[in-house]
Motif scaffolding. Structure first.
Motif, PDB file in Angstrom:
ATOM      1  N   LEU A   1     -27.769  15.786 -16.227  1.00 52.50           N
ATOM      2  CA  LEU A   1     -26.811  16.526 -17.044  1.00 52.50           C
ATOM      3  C   LEU A   1     -25.391  16.042 -16.779  1.00 52.50           C
ATOM      4  N   SER A   2     -25.045  15.855 -15.500  1.00 55.27           N
ATOM      5  CA  SER A   2     -23.710  15.376 -15.148  1.00 55.27           C
ATOM      6  C   SER A   2     -23.472  13.988 -15.710  1.00 55.27           C
ATOM      7  N   PHE A   3     -24.460  13.115 -15.569  1.00 58.64           N
ATOM      8  CA  PHE A   3     -24.338  11.749 -16.075  1.00 58.64           C
ATOM      9  C   PHE A   3     -24.132  11.759 -17.585  1.00 58.64           C
ATOM     10  N   LEU A   4     -24.899  12.603 -18.270  1.00 59.67           N
ATOM     11  CA  LEU A   4     -24.820  12.677 -19.724  1.00 59.67           C
ATOM     12  C   LEU A   4     -23.428  13.134 -20.178  1.00 59.67           C
ATOM     13  N   ILE A   5     -22.904  14.164 -19.552  1.00 62.79           N
ATOM     14  CA  ILE A   5     -21.607  14.723 -19.942  1.00 62.79           C
ATOM     15  C   ILE A   5     -20.480  13.723 -19.681  1.00 62.79           C
ATOM     16  N   ILE A   6     -20.480  13.113 -18.482  1.00 57.76           N
ATOM     17  CA  ILE A   6     -19.400  12.189 -18.113  1.00 57.76           C
ATOM     18  C   ILE A   6     -19.403  10.957 -19.008  1.00 57.76           C
TER      19      ILE A   6
ATOM     20  N   VAL B   1     -16.558   9.539 -21.683  1.00 59.11           N
ATOM     21  CA  VAL B   1     -15.970   8.201 -21.573  1.00 59.11           C
ATOM     22  C   VAL B   1     -16.116   7.425 -22.882  1.00 59.11           C
ATOM     23  N   VAL B   2     -17.289   7.493 -23.494  1.00 56.90           N
ATOM     24  CA  VAL B   2     -17.528   6.766 -24.748  1.00 56.90           C
ATOM     25  C   VAL B   2     -16.637   7.300 -25.860  1.00 56.90           C
ATOM     26  N   ILE B   3     -16.547   8.612 -25.979  1.00 59.81           N
ATOM     27  CA  ILE B   3     -15.723   9.207 -27.041  1.00 59.81           C
ATOM     28  C   ILE B   3     -14.249   8.842 -26.857  1.00 59.81           C
ATOM     29  N   CYS B   4     -13.763   8.931 -25.612  1.00 55.67           N
ATOM     30  CA  CYS B   4     -12.354   8.614 -25.354  1.00 55.67           C
ATOM     31  C   CYS B   4     -12.034   7.153 -25.646  1.00 55.67           C
ATOM     32  N   SER B   5     -12.975   6.267 -25.373  1.00 54.40           N
ATOM     33  CA  SER B   5     -12.731   4.841 -25.599  1.00 54.40           C
ATOM     34  C   SER B   5     -12.575   4.512 -27.073  1.00 54.40           C
ATOM     35  N   CYS B   6     -13.140   5.355 -27.937  1.00 54.93           N
ATOM     36  CA  CYS B   6     -13.039   5.108 -29.377  1.00 54.93           C
ATOM     37  C   CYS B   6     -11.588   5.151 -29.865  1.00 54.93           C
ATOM     38  N   PHE B   7     -10.744   5.881 -29.151  1.00 54.61           N
ATOM     39  CA  PHE B   7      -9.362   6.033 -29.594  1.00 54.61           C
ATOM     40  C   PHE B   7      -8.482   4.851 -29.195  1.00 54.61           C
TER      41      PHE B   7
ATOM     42  N   GLU C   1     -23.772  -0.595 -24.214  1.00 54.79           N
ATOM     43  CA  GLU C   1     -24.731  -0.322 -23.144  1.00 54.79           C
ATOM     44  C   GLU C   1     -24.700   1.144 -22.756  1.00 54.79           C
ATOM     45  N   ALA C   2     -23.505   1.744 -22.724  1.00 54.92           N
ATOM     46  CA  ALA C   2     -23.382   3.156 -22.364  1.00 54.92           C
ATOM     47  C   ALA C   2     -24.140   4.044 -23.334  1.00 54.92           C
ATOM     48  N   LEU C   3     -24.115   3.699 -24.628  1.00 52.08           N
ATOM     49  CA  LEU C   3     -24.820   4.496 -25.631  1.00 52.08           C
ATOM     50  C   LEU C   3     -26.320   4.535 -25.354  1.00 52.08           C
ATOM     51  N   PHE C   4     -26.890   3.400 -24.981  1.00 51.96           N
ATOM     52  CA  PHE C   4     -28.329   3.366 -24.740  1.00 51.96           C
ATOM     53  C   PHE C   4     -28.696   3.905 -23.358  1.00 51.96           C
ATOM     54  N   THR C   5     -27.789   3.775 -22.398  1.00 50.81           N
ATOM     55  CA  THR C   5     -28.025   4.426 -21.116  1.00 50.81           C
ATOM     56  C   THR C   5     -28.045   5.937 -21.302  1.00 50.81           C
TER      57      THR C   5
ATOM     58  N   LEU D   1       0.814  -1.213   0.000  1.00 49.04           N
ATOM     59  CA  LEU D   1       0.000   0.000   0.000  1.00 49.04           C
ATOM     60  C   LEU D   1       0.850   1.266   0.000  1.00 49.04           C
ATOM     61  N   GLU D   2       2.154   1.104  -0.146  1.00 53.09           N
ATOM     62  CA  GLU D   2       3.044   2.258  -0.224  1.00 53.09           C
ATOM     63  C   GLU D   2       3.114   2.750  -1.673  1.00 53.09           C
ATOM     64  N   ASN D   3       3.268   4.057  -1.827  1.00 52.79           N
ATOM     65  CA  ASN D   3       3.365   4.665  -3.163  1.00 52.79           C
ATOM     66  C   ASN D   3       2.181   4.263  -4.045  1.00 52.79           C
ATOM     67  N   MET D   4       0.976   4.457  -3.514  1.00 49.04           N
ATOM     68  CA  MET D   4      -0.245   4.014  -4.183  1.00 49.04           C
ATOM     69  C   MET D   4      -0.466   4.687  -5.545  1.00 49.04           C
ATOM     70  N   MET D   5       0.052   5.910  -5.716  1.00 49.46           N
ATOM     71  CA  MET D   5      -0.191   6.642  -6.957  1.00 49.46           C
ATOM     72  C   MET D   5       0.939   6.493  -7.969  1.00 49.46           C
ATOM     73  N   GLN D   6       1.959   5.712  -7.627  1.00 43.17           N
ATOM     74  CA  GLN D   6       3.100   5.563  -8.525  1.00 43.17           C
ATOM     75  C   GLN D   6       2.692   4.824  -9.795  1.00 43.17           C
ATOM     76  N   GLY D   7       3.035   5.399 -10.946  1.00 45.99           N
ATOM     77  CA  GLY D   7       2.705   4.783 -12.229  1.00 45.99           C
ATOM     78  C   GLY D   7       1.356   5.173 -12.783  1.00 45.99           C
ATOM     79  N   THR D   8       0.687   6.153 -12.171  1.00 50.60           N
ATOM     80  CA  THR D   8      -0.651   6.573 -12.619  1.00 50.60           C
ATOM     81  C   THR D   8      -0.642   6.992 -14.087  1.00 50.60           C
ATOM     82  N   ILE D   9      -1.622   6.499 -14.840  1.00 47.11           N
ATOM     83  CA  ILE D   9      -1.798   6.854 -16.247  1.00 47.11           C
ATOM     84  C   ILE D   9      -2.835   7.964 -16.335  1.00 47.11           C
ATOM     85  N   THR D  10      -2.510   9.012 -17.075  1.00 48.16           N
ATOM     86  CA  THR D  10      -3.417  10.158 -17.178  1.00 48.16           C
ATOM     87  C   THR D  10      -3.998  10.331 -18.581  1.00 48.16           C
ATOM     88  N   LYS D  11      -3.672   9.435 -19.506  1.00 48.65           N
ATOM     89  CA  LYS D  11      -4.223   9.532 -20.857  1.00 48.65           C
ATOM     90  C   LYS D  11      -5.729   9.288 -20.823  1.00 48.65           C
ATOM     91  N   PRO D  12      -6.530  10.193 -21.408  1.00 51.18           N
ATOM     92  CA  PRO D  12      -7.997  10.044 -21.351  1.00 51.18           C
ATOM     93  C   PRO D  12      -8.500   8.708 -21.892  1.00 51.18           C
TER      94      PRO D  12
END
Length: 496
Positions: free
Chosen positions: A423-428, A432-438, A390-394, A215-226
């Protein structure tokens, strides 16, 4: 009891798949109907039971892979639960505003019309439901066989066979008696929560023994690419999938205006807390490398911490997936039942057993579709494939909620959530769906392509009224055959 000779009361027009009849939506009249047998705790058990299935035992390694660090993976799990909670509250408004079984199918149809709702049904029929059930059944089979092959993966043939057997067994229970289904669901929901709590307390014992290095250095190696984080969220959201399943069976829920939102508000925080604690347990005991190479994190965890008692964890996983599959079969079969009742599927799928009042043909059709998909074993691609679609239809359902706020402001809304939530659910989710396309364009592309294939299917089998006589004859013969062989009748039939 209906005589076989009486089954031909099926109206010829309704037997054509192209009839968009709304007779099934009518709430008036006395006749053959499924009973309201689900109380508040049954609703909670269905939501928790469906959600807590294969995902928590399959997804942790994938979430860590795309999040990069244990800390970010844990954040993804908590935020996925929070996002699912927002979605569930939006669905509470939808479910009490449109108190029909069928979930997204009913909501999308009310908001945007029959074509979008048919496309959801089309995708759910061949992708969402049977694929999710197949993953759960395969996870059950792999874990129930693990004690027999402790040093290597069980043979694929044995896994597929056990998965098929358990799918058929649970289908029979669902066909026979709804009360049996709820008793199984209540029992296994309690067992799976207990199993995950045992996992957490075992990790506490490990930590108090002085093993805190993982549990040490929990954030080490974090990926920030969308794009990578989007797939991490997909794996988390896949594990929470099922939060909308109670909306599939609203017509069988006692006092839905009260019990639907209560069940959501009880179950979602419980699942989020349990998932967070379970991931902390995994991260405390296992290194990053051990999680990355593991196909079943829970089993790897048990081997390291429980020693000779490690066999108990595959058993716990099997219990969890058994209950999850049972709840998914029960709830999702009602989706196809409602779709057929509205003329978007063959009438045979909307028939009800005259003795047991269960949708036997719908359950059997779902069983066959699941058995076909049991041959697939690429879990990562399946998760991205299923969750993206499923995300598209949700998104469409939540967009429908916002749309009806403006187009149908006078519609009765026993529950009205703040507009900030949808509105928040729709935006988030859109992000997520758009980013996954890449990162996974092929899986997302296949899902979108399959949705588009449903458009000509809709116009041929639903909109087209002047069908050839041979097509009408085939449909009628198939529906009548199913009526006779299963002793089933359409809903609201009085010829009993």
């Amino acid at each position: 009891m209906a005589k076989v000779s009486d089954i031909d009361v099926l109206p010829p027009k309704a037997m054509d798949m192209g009839s968009e009849s709304n007779e099934g939506d009518e709430q008036s009249g006395e006749g053959l109907r499924m009973k309201k047998e689900l109380g508040l705790m049954n609703g909670v058990a269905i939501i928790v039971g469906v959600i807590v299935g294969s995902g928590i035992f399959v997804s942790p390694s994938l979430a860590l892979k795309y999040a990069g660090s244990k800390g970010m993976a844990l954040i993804v799990w908590v935020l996925s639960g929070f996002l699912s909670m927002i979605g569930a509250l939006c669905y509470a408004e939808l479910g009490t505003m449109i108190p029909k079984s069928g979930g997204d199918y009913a909501y999308i149809g009310e908001a945007f019309g029959p074509l979008p709702s048919f496309l959801y049904l089309w995708v759910a029929l061949f992708i969402l439901v049977p694929t999710g059930n197949a993953i759960t059944a395969l996870t059950f089979a792999q874990n129930i066989l693990k004690p027999l092959w402790p040093a290597c993966p069980p043979p694929d043939t044995a896994v597929s066979l056990i998965a098929a057997v358990i799918t058929c067994f649970l289908t029979v229970i669902n066909c026979y008696n709804v009360k049996w289904v709820t008793r199984v669901q209540d029992s296994f929901t309690a067992a799976k929560i207990l199993a995950l709590l045992v996992t957490f307390f075992a990790s506490l014992w490990y930590l108090f023994s002085g093993h805190t290095e993982n549990l040490e250095n929990m954030m080490q190696g974090t990926i920030t690419k969308p794009g990578e984080l989007a797939i991490a969220f997909y794996t988390g959201l896949f594990s929470y999938s099922g939060w909308n399943y109670l909306n599939f069976v609203t017509e069988e829920l006692k006092e839905p205006y009260k019990n639907l939102p209560r069940a959501i508000c009880i179950s979602m925080p419980v699942v989020t807390l349990v998932y967070a604690l379970t991931n902390v347990a995994y991260f405390a005991v296992l290194t990053n490398d051990e999680i990355h190479v593991s196909q079943a994190v829970a089993v790897t965890f048990s081997v390291k911490i429980l020693g000779m008692m490690s066999w108990i964890m595959p058993l716990f996983v099997a219990l969890c997936t058994f209950g999850s599959l049972n709840g998914a079969i029960y709830a999702s079969s009602r989706l196809f039942f409602v779709g057929a009742r509205n003329g978007h599927l063959p009438l045979a799928i909307s028939l009800i057993d005259v003795k047991r009042l269960t949708p036997v043909p719908s359950l059997l059709f779902l069983c066959i579709a699941t058995l076909v998909l049991l041959l697939s074993n690429n879990v990562e691609s399946l998760i991205v494939y299923v969750t993206a679609v499923e995300a598209l239809f949700t998104l469409a359902s939540v967009a429908g909620l916002l749309w009806m706020r403006f187009t149908r402001p006078n519609l009765q809304r026993p529950i009205r959530v703040s507009i900030i939530l949808p509105l928040s659910f729709l935006i988030i989710c859109t992000f997520v769906v758009i980013c996954s396309c890449f990162t996974h364009p092929m899986e997302v592309g296949i899902g979108v392509a399959f949705i588009l294939i449903g458009v000509p299917v809709y116009y041929i089998f639903v909109v087209w009224k002047n069908k050839p006589q041979w097509m009408i004859t085939v449909c009628n013969s198939f529906n009548l055959f199913c009526s006779k062989i299963f002793l089933c009748l359409p809903e609201n039939s009085k010829d009993l």
